[in-house]
Motif scaffolding. Structure first.
Motif, PDB file in Angstrom:
ATOM      1  N   UNK A 178       0.863  -1.184   0.000  1.00  0.00           N
ATOM      2  CA  UNK A 178       0.000   0.000   0.000  1.00  0.00           C
ATOM      3  C   UNK A 178       0.900   1.235   0.000  1.00  0.00           C
ATOM      4  N   UNK A 179       0.799   2.058  -1.032  1.00  0.00           N
ATOM      5  CA  UNK A 179       1.680   3.218  -1.087  1.00  0.00           C
ATOM      6  C   UNK A 179       1.396   4.163   0.087  1.00  0.00           C
ATOM      7  N   UNK A 180       2.452   4.670   0.746  1.00  0.00           N
ATOM      8  CA  UNK A 180       2.219   5.650   1.814  1.00  0.00           C
ATOM      9  C   UNK A 180       1.513   6.855   1.204  1.00  0.00           C
ATOM     10  N   UNK A 181       0.542   7.391   1.902  1.00  0.00           N
ATOM     11  CA  UNK A 181      -0.132   8.576   1.388  1.00  0.00           C
ATOM     12  C   UNK A 181      -1.321   8.277   0.497  1.00  0.00           C
ATOM     13  N   UNK A 182      -1.614   6.976   0.272  1.00  0.00           N
ATOM     14  CA  UNK A 182      -2.816   6.628  -0.487  1.00  0.00           C
ATOM     15  C   UNK A 182      -4.030   7.161   0.271  1.00  0.00           C
ATOM     16  N   UNK A 183      -4.972   7.760  -0.451  1.00  0.00           N
ATOM     17  CA  UNK A 183      -6.163   8.342   0.172  1.00  0.00           C
ATOM     18  C   UNK A 183      -6.832   7.324   1.103  1.00  0.00           C
ATOM     19  N   UNK A 184      -7.080   7.718   2.348  1.00  0.00           N
ATOM     20  CA  UNK A 184      -7.646   6.798   3.333  1.00  0.00           C
ATOM     21  C   UNK A 184      -8.852   7.369   4.048  1.00  0.00           C
ATOM     22  N   UNK A 185      -9.690   6.503   4.563  1.00  0.00           N
ATOM     23  CA  UNK A 185     -10.891   6.885   5.303  1.00  0.00           C
ATOM     24  C   UNK A 185     -10.910   6.100   6.618  1.00  0.00           C
ATOM     25  N   UNK A 186     -11.336   6.706   7.730  1.00  0.00           N
ATOM     26  CA  UNK A 186     -11.351   5.978   9.003  1.00  0.00           C
ATOM     27  C   UNK A 186     -12.295   4.782   8.977  1.00  0.00           C
ATOM     28  N   UNK A 187     -13.395   4.876   8.224  1.00  0.00           N
ATOM     29  CA  UNK A 187     -14.307   3.733   8.027  1.00  0.00           C
ATOM     30  C   UNK A 187     -14.518   3.596   6.524  1.00  0.00           C
ATOM     31  N   UNK A 188     -15.661   3.045   6.121  1.00  0.00           N
ATOM     32  CA  UNK A 188     -15.917   2.901   4.684  1.00  0.00           C
ATOM     33  C   UNK A 188     -15.956   4.253   3.995  1.00  0.00           C
TER      34      UNK A 188
END
Ligand SMILES: [Zn+2]
Ligand SMILES: [Zn+2]
Length: 137
Positions: A125-135
């Protein structure tokens, strides 16, 4: 004596218990592990066979000869299909539990990765890939 490690499939039909310490975990990038898990790689935790026992339900098993030439038997829940653990007749004294089905994931300690030659580019998983705390909403 340390607390028993417990694990179960998604639906809870199959439950198992491991006495004592879990062995080291490894990431396996082989194609069979990708097919079996439906994900980029498998995380397998080495457990002594004598430490391990099924406490509920009866897993089904599927045996296939891997690219290594060794036959591996993959044990899974007959109701929900969750992969649970792998055994090999070459090493009857150990089995490899799927890390994700262990109820205490903090006890899993990966130490190495295998079958790098089959690794897919999206395994990391590339560092900085857009993320969300849940779905994603
Ligand atoms: Zn199940
Ligand atoms: Zn593999």
């Amino acid at each position: 004596m340390s607390e028993a490690v417990m694990g179960r499939c998604l639906c809870g039909s199959v439950r198992y218990q491991c006495e004592g310490e879990l062995g080291p975990a490894n990431y396996c990038h082989c194609e069979d592990c990708r097919k079996c898990t439906g994900s980029a790689f498998n995380v397998g935790v080495r457990v002594e066979a004598r430490q391990f026992r099924i406490v509920k339900g009866s897993p089904r098993a599927f045996t296939k000869t891997g690219e290594s030439g060794n036959s591996l038997t993959r044990h899974f829940c007959p109701d929900c299909g969750s992969p649970l653990y792998t055994t090999s007749p070459v090493h009857p004294d150990v089995l490899f539990v799927k890390a994700g089905c262990i109820d205490q994931p903090e006890l899993v300690h990966p130490t190495h990765q295998t079958w790098m030659k089959s690794m897919v580019p999206w395994a990391a998983i590339p560092p900085g890939l857009t993320g969300f705390p849940k779905g994603r909403s």
